[in-house]
Design a protein around this motif. Structure first.
Motif, PDB file in Angstrom:
ATOM      1  N   TRP A 180      -9.106   4.482   1.206  1.00  9.43           N
ATOM      2  CA  TRP A 180      -8.534   3.181   0.854  1.00  9.43           C
ATOM      3  C   TRP A 180      -9.524   2.102   1.274  1.00  9.43           C
ATOM      4  O   TRP A 180      -9.904   2.022   2.439  1.00  9.43           O
ATOM      5  CB  TRP A 180      -7.208   2.956   1.577  1.00  9.43           C
TER       6      TRP A 180
ATOM      7  N   ALA B  65       0.697   4.114  -2.777  1.00  9.05           N
ATOM      8  CA  ALA B  65       0.387   5.504  -2.427  1.00  9.05           C
ATOM      9  C   ALA B  65       1.440   6.448  -3.014  1.00  9.05           C
ATOM     10  O   ALA B  65       1.101   7.508  -3.551  1.00  9.05           O
ATOM     11  CB  ALA B  65       0.307   5.657  -0.912  1.00  9.05           C
TER      12      ALA B  65
ATOM     13  N   PRO C 269      -7.703   2.029  -4.006  1.00  9.55           N
ATOM     14  CA  PRO C 269      -7.693   3.467  -3.718  1.00  9.55           C
ATOM     15  C   PRO C 269      -8.859   4.174  -4.411  1.00  9.55           C
ATOM     16  O   PRO C 269      -9.162   3.898  -5.566  1.00  9.55           O
ATOM     17  CB  PRO C 269      -6.352   3.936  -4.297  1.00  9.55           C
TER      18      PRO C 269
ATOM     19  N   GLY D 219     -10.558  -2.088   1.365  1.00  7.60           N
ATOM     20  CA  GLY D 219      -9.862  -3.355   1.494  1.00  7.60           C
ATOM     21  C   GLY D 219     -10.503  -4.512   0.763  1.00  7.60           C
ATOM     22  O   GLY D 219      -9.956  -5.615   0.728  1.00  7.60           O
TER      23      GLY D 219
ATOM     24  N   TYR E 206      -9.671  -0.364   4.232  1.00  5.33           N
ATOM     25  CA  TYR E 206      -8.432  -1.129   4.104  1.00  5.33           C
ATOM     26  C   TYR E 206      -7.839  -1.418   5.486  1.00  5.33           C
ATOM     27  O   TYR E 206      -7.852  -0.570   6.376  1.00  5.33           O
ATOM     28  CB  TYR E 206      -7.410  -0.363   3.265  1.00  5.33           C
TER      29      TYR E 206
ATOM     30  N   LYS F  64       0.832  -1.210   0.000  1.00  4.09           N
ATOM     31  CA  LYS F  64       0.000   0.000   0.000  1.00  4.09           C
ATOM     32  C   LYS F  64       0.862   1.255   0.000  1.00  4.09           C
ATOM     33  O   LYS F  64       0.560   2.224  -0.715  1.00  4.09           O
ATOM     34  CB  LYS F  64      -0.930   0.003   1.205  1.00  4.09           C
ATOM     35  N   GLU F  65       1.935   1.271   0.767  1.00  2.00           N
ATOM     36  CA  GLU F  65       2.804   2.439   0.846  1.00  2.00           C
ATOM     37  C   GLU F  65       3.434   2.753  -0.512  1.00  2.00           C
ATOM     38  O   GLU F  65       3.518   3.904  -0.922  1.00  2.00           O
ATOM     39  CB  GLU F  65       3.890   2.236   1.908  1.00  2.00           C
TER      40      GLU F  65
ATOM     41  N   ILE G  68      -6.345  -3.939  -2.204  1.00  2.39           N
ATOM     42  CA  ILE G  68      -5.995  -2.551  -1.929  1.00  2.39           C
ATOM     43  C   ILE G  68      -6.660  -1.730  -3.024  1.00  2.39           C
ATOM     44  O   ILE G  68      -6.235  -1.763  -4.180  1.00  2.39           O
ATOM     45  CB  ILE G  68      -4.471  -2.318  -1.952  1.00  2.39           C
TER      46      ILE G  68
END
Length: 85
Positions: free
Chosen positions: A62, A49, A80, A64, A71, A45-46, A78
């Motif tokens: 976000w 992003a 967005p 899930g 999320y 996820k990081e 994931i």
């Protein structure tokens, strides 16, 4: 007219995390095999992003999963939700 046999196979590159999967169809009458290959990356996820931010997109939420739940690190997806900046 004969039948068609279909199958899939996949492999994951441990260095990149990219999954390559192939779909195959064998036409019984001729023995001909048709195949298609695709690659899918599963970033954290990081990382996702950061990539979205670099493209000028702003993530507002976000999710899930496809039911719309928030999320969490254990989420199967994931997703967005956002907009252009």
């Amino acid at each position: 007219m004969g039948g068609v046999r279909a199958w899939n196979d996949f492999r994951r590159d441990p260095a990149t995390g990219v999954v390559t999967y192939s779909t195959h169809y064998e036409i019984s009458e001729s023995g001909r095999v048709l195949s298609a290959e695709s690659k899918i990356a599963f970033p954290a996820k990081e990382s996702l992003a950061q990539m979205l931010g670099q493209t000028g997109l702003a993530v507002e939420e976000w999710l899930g999963n496809w039911r719309g739940e928030p999320y969490a690190p254990t989420s199967p997806e994931i997703i967005p939700i956002g907009r252009l900046r």
